[in-house]
Every structure is written in C-alpha cells, then in structure tokens.
Design a protein around this motif. Structure first.
Motif, PDB file in Angstrom:
ATOM      1  N   LYS A   1      20.283  23.193 -32.998  1.00 11.01           N
ATOM      2  CA  LYS A   1      21.395  23.178 -32.332  1.00 11.01           C
ATOM      3  C   LYS A   1      21.848  22.635 -30.452  1.00 11.01           C
ATOM      4  CE  LYS A   1      24.317  25.185 -36.067  1.00 11.01           C
ATOM      5  NZ  LYS A   1      24.861  27.119 -36.051  1.00 11.01           N
TER       6      LYS A   1
ATOM      7  N   GLU B   1      26.787  30.257 -29.707  1.00  7.69           N
ATOM      8  CA  GLU B   1      25.954  30.732 -30.385  1.00  7.69           C
ATOM      9  C   GLU B   1      24.869  31.463 -30.165  1.00  7.69           C
ATOM     10  OE1 GLU B   1      25.712  28.897 -33.268  1.00  7.69           O
ATOM     11  OE2 GLU B   1      26.070  26.802 -33.142  1.00  7.69           O
TER      12      GLU B   1
ATOM     13  N   ARG C   1      17.494  27.430 -35.646  1.00  9.28           N
ATOM     14  CA  ARG C   1      18.968  26.585 -35.870  1.00  9.28           C
ATOM     15  C   ARG C   1      19.231  26.986 -34.492  1.00  9.28           C
ATOM     16  NH1 ARG C   1      19.388  27.819 -41.570  1.00  9.28           N
ATOM     17  NH2 ARG C   1      21.075  29.012 -41.217  1.00  9.28           N
ATOM     18  N   ASP C   2      19.727  28.469 -34.389  1.00  2.65           N
ATOM     19  CA  ASP C   2      20.161  28.367 -33.413  1.00  2.65           C
ATOM     20  C   ASP C   2      19.199  28.450 -31.541  1.00  2.65           C
ATOM     21  OD1 ASP C   2      22.710  29.353 -34.665  1.00  2.65           O
ATOM     22  OD2 ASP C   2      22.253  31.397 -34.977  1.00  2.65           O
TER      23      ASP C   2
ATOM     24  N   PRO D   1      27.555  21.206 -37.025  1.00  6.92           N
ATOM     25  CA  PRO D   1      27.473  22.103 -37.372  1.00  6.92           C
ATOM     26  C   PRO D   1      28.510  22.737 -36.351  1.00  6.92           C
ATOM     27  CG  PRO D   1      26.835  21.474 -34.682  1.00  6.92           C
ATOM     28  CD  PRO D   1      27.260  20.100 -35.911  1.00  6.92           C
TER      29      PRO D   1
ATOM     30  N   GLU E   1      27.191  24.413 -42.639  1.00  4.45           N
ATOM     31  CA  GLU E   1      27.273  23.018 -42.175  1.00  4.45           C
ATOM     32  C   GLU E   1      26.324  22.479 -42.193  1.00  4.45           C
ATOM     33  OE1 GLU E   1      26.681  25.561 -38.005  1.00  4.45           O
ATOM     34  OE2 GLU E   1      25.005  26.875 -39.562  1.00  4.45           O
TER      35      GLU E   1
ATOM     36  N   ILE F   1      23.685  20.326 -41.212  1.00  5.39           N
ATOM     37  CA  ILE F   1      22.271  20.087 -40.356  1.00  5.39           C
ATOM     38  C   ILE F   1      21.684  18.834 -40.610  1.00  5.39           C
ATOM     39  CG2 ILE F   1      20.503  20.644 -38.590  1.00  5.39           C
ATOM     40  CD1 ILE F   1      23.284  21.783 -38.070  1.00  5.39           C
TER      41      ILE F   1
ATOM     42  N   GLN G   1      25.122  14.960 -38.797  1.00 11.45           N
ATOM     43  CA  GLN G   1      24.929  16.609 -37.829  1.00 11.45           C
ATOM     44  C   GLN G   1      26.333  16.973 -37.918  1.00 11.45           C
ATOM     45  OE1 GLN G   1      22.460  17.645 -37.444  1.00 11.45           O
ATOM     46  NE2 GLN G   1      21.458  15.423 -36.726  1.00 11.45           N
TER      47      GLN G   1
END
Length: 192
Positions: free
Chosen positions: A128, A114, A123-124, A84, A33, A35, A82
């Motif tokens: 995100k 997610e 992140r999740d 993801p 990904e 980010i 970005q």
C-alpha cells in the motif's frame, strides 16, 4: 454438510478486477479492497485497530484546517486495478463529493493512514505505501502495535523518486507541522 457453490462473480475476469467492480459486484463483504486487480477481503478487526482508528479520526478532526476533511475506511482509486481502503484519510474539502461517493481519487488525498493488522502486515507495510507514493499522495502514516501501544511511522513523499522517506517515529506523542499543525497524545488510545 453441503458445500456452497463458488459464486461466479468472485471469479476474476481476464486481466483481473477493475476499480469500478467494487461498486458493481453483489454481496461484497464490507471493506473489500482491490490490490493489483485482486479482491482483498478484510478479516475482523482487533480492538487495538478500532481504538487507534477512532483516536486518529477524532483528534485529526480537531486539528484539521477548514480546507481539509477527515474520513475513515473509504477506498481511494489509484489506478484501474488499484482501490485500497486506508483506515483514515485526510482529503481536500472541495473534493469531498456527495453522499453517494464510494471512492476518492489519489489527488483528493493529503494523508493516508494504515493501522497494521496481523493479517495485512505485508500490504500495510509494503504494497500500500508503494501504491500511495506512486499515486502522488504526499503524506503516509503507518501505525504499529508495540506492546499494546500505537507507534506512528511518519512518511513524506519525495516527488522526484515517487517514494516515501521516513521523517519520524512517534511513540507517546505525535507533534507535527505537516500536513498541518497537530499535537496528538497517542496514549489516549488507552482511555477510549
């Protein structure tokens, strides 16, 4: 023991990587990904993660209307730095692209899901969802592992603030009318 040299292509360019780099860089691990301009490499997934993704992928396909499609583990380009990769996506069918498509655009996406992993908690849970909301994705689900069972946190976008509002926490059953009608037995994950 010999140490392999650091691959030069892994060294970020000034300003960081951009979304198109994920299609150009050689030998990227699966599910890489982007980010905030940095490459994020995903660790091996736990069985819980795989089972929940499989359950949601299968069940959402049954409930999704004809104008929507369900996809899993495809990136979404939200901005130049970005990109993801949600675990499950629901997208507009007329924007599904051809077989060579490598990334959807934010306005293609109706729902991003997610499933939280140990290594990706922050992140999740934080980054995100911020990115998805800022990009205007109307619906977001976060799935947590609570004692080996999936718990789904359902969010809906407040378009005035571009932030998500929690609309429900679902333990054994996920019954919703938006983004479309569905009734999901979350305990089915135990039987996959």
């Amino acid at each position: 023991m010999t140490v392999e040299p650091f691959p030069q292509w892994l060294r970020p360019p000034p300003g960081g990587f951009v979304a198109d780099d994920l299609d150009r860089l050689p030998d990227l691990p699966p599910h890489t990904e982007l980010i905030d301009g940095s490459l994020v490499f995903v660790s091996p997934q736990a069985k819980f993660h795989v089972l929940v993704i499989t359950l949601l992928d299968n069940v959402l396909r049954r409930f999704a209307p004809q104008n929507l499609r369900v996809r899993r583990e495809m990136t979404v380009t939200l901005a130049s730095n970005q990109r993801p990769e949600p675990d499950v996506l629901v997208i507009h069918a007329d924007r599904d692209g051809g077989p060579e498509l490598t990334s959807y655009q934010a306005d293609d996406v109706v729902l991003a899901v997610e499933v939280v992993s140990t290594e990706s908690r922050t992140r999740d849970r934080e980054r995100k969802p911020q990115l998805y909301a800022q990009a205007g994705i109307a619906h977001f689900w976060r799935v947590e592992n609570v004692d080996g069972r999936p718990v789904v946190y359902v969010y809906e976008l407040d378009p005035a603030t571009k932030t998500y509002a929690l609309t429900g926490i679902h333990h054994d059953r996920l019954k919703l009318t938006v983004p479309f009608e569905m009734d999901i037995d979350l305990t089915e994950a135990d039987r996959l």
